[in-house]
Design an enzyme around this catalytic site. Structure first.
Site, PDB file in Angstrom:
ATOM      1  N   ARG A  26       0.817  -1.227   0.000  1.00  0.00           N
ATOM      2  CA  ARG A  26       0.000   0.000   0.000  1.00  0.00           C
ATOM      3  C   ARG A  26       0.853   1.280   0.000  1.00  0.00           C
ATOM      4  O   ARG A  26       0.435   2.297   0.556  1.00  0.00           O
ATOM      5  CB  ARG A  26      -0.961   0.033   1.194  1.00  0.00           C
ATOM      6  CG  ARG A  26      -2.106  -0.953   1.106  1.00  0.00           C
ATOM      7  CD  ARG A  26      -3.164  -0.452   0.119  1.00  0.00           C
ATOM      8  NE  ARG A  26      -4.252  -1.404   0.000  1.00  0.00           N
ATOM      9  CZ  ARG A  26      -5.422  -1.284   0.627  1.00  0.00           C
ATOM     10  NH1 ARG A  26      -5.655  -0.261   1.401  1.00  0.00           N
ATOM     11  NH2 ARG A  26      -6.350  -2.192   0.455  1.00  0.00           N
ATOM     12  N   ARG A  30      -2.899   6.857   0.390  1.00  0.00           N
ATOM     13  CA  ARG A  30      -3.190   8.044   1.189  1.00  0.00           C
ATOM     14  C   ARG A  30      -2.061   8.537   2.087  1.00  0.00           C
ATOM     15  O   ARG A  30      -2.140   9.645   2.604  1.00  0.00           O
ATOM     16  CB  ARG A  30      -4.463   7.803   2.011  1.00  0.00           C
ATOM     17  CG  ARG A  30      -5.701   7.866   1.132  1.00  0.00           C
ATOM     18  CD  ARG A  30      -6.916   7.313   1.834  1.00  0.00           C
ATOM     19  NE  ARG A  30      -6.742   5.897   2.103  1.00  0.00           N
ATOM     20  CZ  ARG A  30      -7.697   5.111   2.592  1.00  0.00           C
ATOM     21  NH1 ARG A  30      -8.867   5.612   2.895  1.00  0.00           N
ATOM     22  NH2 ARG A  30      -7.473   3.830   2.798  1.00  0.00           N
ATOM     23  N   ARG A  39      -6.007  12.298  -6.296  1.00  0.00           N
ATOM     24  CA  ARG A  39      -7.283  11.667  -5.936  1.00  0.00           C
ATOM     25  C   ARG A  39      -8.398  12.703  -5.772  1.00  0.00           C
ATOM     26  O   ARG A  39      -9.546  12.436  -6.130  1.00  0.00           O
ATOM     27  CB  ARG A  39      -7.026  10.887  -4.636  1.00  0.00           C
ATOM     28  CG  ARG A  39      -8.156  10.225  -3.975  1.00  0.00           C
ATOM     29  CD  ARG A  39      -8.558   8.939  -4.648  1.00  0.00           C
ATOM     30  NE  ARG A  39      -9.496   8.263  -3.766  1.00  0.00           N
ATOM     31  CZ  ARG A  39     -10.712   8.708  -3.511  1.00  0.00           C
ATOM     32  NH1 ARG A  39     -11.154   9.791  -4.104  1.00  0.00           N
ATOM     33  NH2 ARG A  39     -11.500   8.061  -2.675  1.00  0.00           N
ATOM     34  N   ASP A  76      -6.673  -2.484  -7.804  1.00  0.00           N
ATOM     35  CA  ASP A  76      -7.255  -3.110  -6.614  1.00  0.00           C
ATOM     36  C   ASP A  76      -7.510  -4.568  -6.924  1.00  0.00           C
ATOM     37  O   ASP A  76      -7.677  -4.951  -8.085  1.00  0.00           O
ATOM     38  CB  ASP A  76      -8.556  -2.421  -6.200  1.00  0.00           C
ATOM     39  CG  ASP A  76      -8.853  -2.693  -4.732  1.00  0.00           C
ATOM     40  OD1 ASP A  76      -8.348  -1.950  -3.880  1.00  0.00           O
ATOM     41  OD2 ASP A  76      -9.531  -3.691  -4.445  1.00  0.00           O
ATOM     42  N   TYR A 152     -15.326 -11.740  -0.883  1.00  0.00           N
ATOM     43  CA  TYR A 152     -16.043 -10.525  -1.274  1.00  0.00           C
ATOM     44  C   TYR A 152     -17.241 -10.842  -2.161  1.00  0.00           C
ATOM     45  O   TYR A 152     -18.285 -10.193  -2.068  1.00  0.00           O
ATOM     46  CB  TYR A 152     -15.106  -9.554  -2.005  1.00  0.00           C
ATOM     47  CG  TYR A 152     -14.178  -8.826  -1.056  1.00  0.00           C
ATOM     48  CD1 TYR A 152     -14.666  -7.835  -0.211  1.00  0.00           C
ATOM     49  CD2 TYR A 152     -12.832  -9.134  -1.004  1.00  0.00           C
ATOM     50  CE1 TYR A 152     -13.828  -7.163   0.667  1.00  0.00           C
ATOM     51  CE2 TYR A 152     -11.979  -8.467  -0.125  1.00  0.00           C
ATOM     52  CZ  TYR A 152     -12.492  -7.481   0.706  1.00  0.00           C
ATOM     53  OH  TYR A 152     -11.665  -6.830   1.576  1.00  0.00           O
TER      54      TYR A 152
HETATM   55  O1  CP3 Z   1       0.303   0.611  -3.247  1.00  0.00           O
HETATM   56  C1  CP3 Z   1      -0.210  -0.510  -3.436  1.00  0.00           C
HETATM   57  O2  CP3 Z   1      -0.057  -1.466  -2.639  1.00  0.00           O
HETATM   58  C2  CP3 Z   1      -0.957  -0.761  -4.726  1.00  0.00           C
HETATM   59  C3  CP3 Z   1      -2.360  -0.559  -4.699  1.00  0.00           C
HETATM   60  C4  CP3 Z   1      -3.310  -1.466  -3.945  1.00  0.00           C
HETATM   61  C5  CP3 Z   1      -4.573  -0.993  -3.501  1.00  0.00           C
HETATM   62  N1  CP3 Z   1      -5.285  -2.029  -3.006  1.00  0.00           N
HETATM   63  C6  CP3 Z   1      -5.017   0.409  -3.590  1.00  0.00           C
HETATM   64  C7  CP3 Z   1      -6.117   0.882  -2.730  1.00  0.00           C
HETATM   65  C8  CP3 Z   1      -3.264  -2.831  -3.641  1.00  0.00           C
HETATM   66  C9  CP3 Z   1      -2.136  -3.818  -3.852  1.00  0.00           C
HETATM   67  C10 CP3 Z   1      -4.528  -3.185  -3.076  1.00  0.00           C
HETATM   68  C11 CP3 Z   1      -4.864  -4.556  -2.664  1.00  0.00           C
HETATM   69  C12 CP3 Z   1      -6.080  -4.799  -1.881  1.00  0.00           C
HETATM   70  N2  CP3 Z   1      -7.312  -4.201  -2.010  1.00  0.00           N
HETATM   71  C13 CP3 Z   1      -6.203  -5.796  -0.887  1.00  0.00           C
HETATM   72  C14 CP3 Z   1      -5.107  -6.749  -0.500  1.00  0.00           C
HETATM   73  C15 CP3 Z   1      -4.134  -6.158   0.433  1.00  0.00           C
HETATM   74  C16 CP3 Z   1      -4.611  -6.032   1.842  1.00  0.00           C
HETATM   75  O3  CP3 Z   1      -4.648  -4.881   2.315  1.00  0.00           O
HETATM   76  O4  CP3 Z   1      -4.897  -7.053   2.476  1.00  0.00           O
HETATM   77  C17 CP3 Z   1      -7.509  -5.756  -0.370  1.00  0.00           C
HETATM   78  C18 CP3 Z   1      -8.083  -6.627   0.714  1.00  0.00           C
HETATM   79  C19 CP3 Z   1      -8.212  -4.745  -1.109  1.00  0.00           C
HETATM   80  C20 CP3 Z   1      -9.642  -4.353  -0.968  1.00  0.00           C
HETATM   81  C21 CP3 Z   1      -9.759  -2.946  -0.561  1.00  0.00           C
HETATM   82  N3  CP3 Z   1      -9.477  -1.856  -1.375  1.00  0.00           N
HETATM   83  C22 CP3 Z   1     -10.170  -2.443   0.693  1.00  0.00           C
HETATM   84  C23 CP3 Z   1     -10.556  -3.307   1.887  1.00  0.00           C
HETATM   85  C24 CP3 Z   1     -10.139  -1.053   0.605  1.00  0.00           C
HETATM   86  C25 CP3 Z   1     -10.640  -0.049   1.616  1.00  0.00           C
HETATM   87  C26 CP3 Z   1      -9.731   0.088   2.753  1.00  0.00           C
HETATM   88  C27 CP3 Z   1      -9.190   1.478   2.846  1.00  0.00           C
HETATM   89  O5  CP3 Z   1      -7.988   1.585   3.119  1.00  0.00           O
HETATM   90  O6  CP3 Z   1      -9.968   2.431   2.666  1.00  0.00           O
HETATM   91  C28 CP3 Z   1      -9.661  -0.708  -0.680  1.00  0.00           C
HETATM   92  C29 CP3 Z   1      -9.439   0.663  -1.191  1.00  0.00           C
HETATM   93  C30 CP3 Z   1      -8.081   1.014  -1.678  1.00  0.00           C
HETATM   94  N4  CP3 Z   1      -7.283   0.229  -2.448  1.00  0.00           N
HETATM   95  C31 CP3 Z   1      -7.416   2.248  -1.439  1.00  0.00           C
HETATM   96  C32 CP3 Z   1      -6.192   2.171  -2.114  1.00  0.00           C
HETATM   97  C33 CP3 Z   1      -5.144   3.255  -2.236  1.00  0.00           C
HETATM   98  C34 CP3 Z   1      -7.973   3.433  -0.654  1.00  0.00           C
HETATM   99  C35 CP3 Z   1      -9.086   4.089  -1.394  1.00  0.00           C
HETATM  100  C36 CP3 Z   1      -8.921   5.570  -1.648  1.00  0.00           C
HETATM  101  O7  CP3 Z   1      -7.828   6.108  -1.945  1.00  0.00           O
HETATM  102  O8  CP3 Z   1      -9.964   6.209  -1.611  1.00  0.00           O
END
Ligand code: CP3
Length: 348
Positions: A26, A30, A39, A76, A152
């Site tokens: 990640r 943010r 964003r 994602d 999911y």
């Molecule tokens: O930098 C990186 O790692 C690359 C981008 C990346 C994102 N999601 C961007 C993201 C990666 C590799 C993911 C994987 C992901 N997404 C996982 C597996 C990793 C883990 O954390 O276990 C999972 C379970 C998801 C599903 C997901 N996407 C969730 C549960 C959420 C919401 C949680 C939150 O932090 O708000 C997301 C949203 C998400 N994916 C964001 C980002 C940058 C935040 C959304 C935003 O910027 O508005």
């Protein structure tokens, strides 16, 4: 193709490195003001994922700003269910939500197999990122594991227990296997597309591995992950199965190159379970980055000592928390670089 910095790929293959490579799950997101600026201009996260130029821009930000040894393509794990016919929403502060879920045979039969057309925007983002990275560091492609995506697609949102998904495994095992197979076929197409577009290494995120007991993990998750790994053997692969304590040995028996550890996994115990043939990745507690710089440095050195210098890729034990100070992440990265270089020279 020769990368200027190929430390991550060499460590993944078990070759000698001058220091331990480091990246952060990640890392694009943010924690960076530069990400929030991009964003802010858009209506939502999903829009950003689907705009290859901007996705490439935020993918590269942590390479420039934090100095990580790899970029990970900004996307994602939920793009796969979407491409199969289950669209998702990202609710501010609440996370992902699927208005429709899989309940019946009919729902299952309606699902498509994800293909290059439905996910072409990710391929385009990878091509643009590779061009703009100009071989500075490798690019990590990724997918969710079939089991995590199944969670999911059945539940429609996050859950503490994923009890509906687990209930399905007992009540309808054949149905569950059909769904997991369909997801697996989609993932294999998707990862082959990522490789063709230029991904250098792949990570499989099994974020909800920890809710299954070992026998179910082997049957309903690892079997499919193994099938995926064997279909994309042209580049190195990383399995990150969060909470899969009881399955570390069987993960070590797959053909993956790297096993990711979460922050609760004991490093020495994991090494003996996984064996000497794999590289380990991880695993500092993301919460340690809330501490002062001295503590961060100390924790980082402790982690590096426990892994030893060989076959290690430094990372956190899960994604960095969004309210973490970017300078603290930089402190972790800098300390990995400095201290691991000293370890290799034997003067630490
Ligand atoms: O930098 C990186 O790692 C690359 C981008 C990346 C994102 N999601 C961007 C993201 C990666 C590799 C993911 C994987 C992901 N997404 C996982 C597996 C990793 C883990 O954390 O276990 C999972 C379970 C998801 C599903 C997901 N996407 C969730 C549960 C959420 C919401 C949680 C939150 O932090 O708000 C997301 C949203 C998400 N994916 C964001 C980002 C940058 C935040 C959304 C935003 O910027 O508005």
């Amino acid at each position: 193709m020769t990368l200027t910095n190929d430390l991550l790929l060499r460590a993944a293959r078990g070759e000698k490195t001058e220091r331990t490579p480091v990246w952060v799950m990640r890392q694009a997101g943010r924690i960076l003001n530069e990400y929030n600026e991009v964003r802010k201009k858009l209506s939502g996260f999903i829009e950003l994922v689907k705009m290859p130029e901007l996705a490439a821009e935020v993918t590269i930000q942590p390479v420039d700003i934090l100095g990580v040894d790899a970029a990970i393509i900004f996307s994602d794990i939920l793009v796969i269910p979407e491409a199969m016919g289950l669209p998702y929403q990202m609710l501010e502060g609440r996370g992902p939500f699927f208005p429709e879920t899989i309940k019946t045979e009919e729902d299952l039969n309606k699902l498509r197999t994800a293909d290059d057309d439905s996910l072409g925007y990710v391929a385009e983002a990878i091509r643009l990122t590779k061009k703009e990275l100009n071989d500075r560091v490798p690019l990590i492609g990724f997918t969710g594991a079939p089991w995590t995506l199944f969670c999911y697609m059945i539940e429609g949102k996050g859950s503490k227990t994923f009890s509906l998904a687990r209930r399905m495994l007992y009540e309808k095992p054949a149905f569950s296997h059909t769904l997991l197979s369909k997801i697996t076929d989609s993932i294999i197409n998707y990862l082959k597309m990522q490789i063709a577009a230029g991904a250098d290494i792949l990570q499989i995120f099994d974020s909800w591995a920890g809710v299954l007991p070992p026998w179910q993990y082997d049957e309903f998750s690892l079997k499919y992950i193994s099938r995926i790994i064997d279909s994309v053997s042209d580049i190195p692969t990383i399995i990150f199965a969060k909470g899969a304590y009881g399955s570390r040995k069987s993960i070590g028996n797959t053909n993956c190159d790297v096993v990711g550890l979460d922050w609760n996994m004991d490093i020495g115990e994991s090494r003996s379970l996984v064996g000497e043939e794999k590289t380990l990745q991880g695993n500092m507690d993301p919460a340690a980055l809330y501490a002062g710089f001295d503590i961060i440095r100390e924790e980082t050195r402790k982690m590096l000592d426990l892994f030893g210098s060989d076959r290690h890729i430094a990372n956190l034990g899960h994604g960095v928390y969004p309210d973490t100070n970017a300078d603290s992440v930089k402190c972790f990265i800098d300390e990995v670089k400095e201290y691991s270089a000293k370890m290799r020279q034997g003067n630490y």
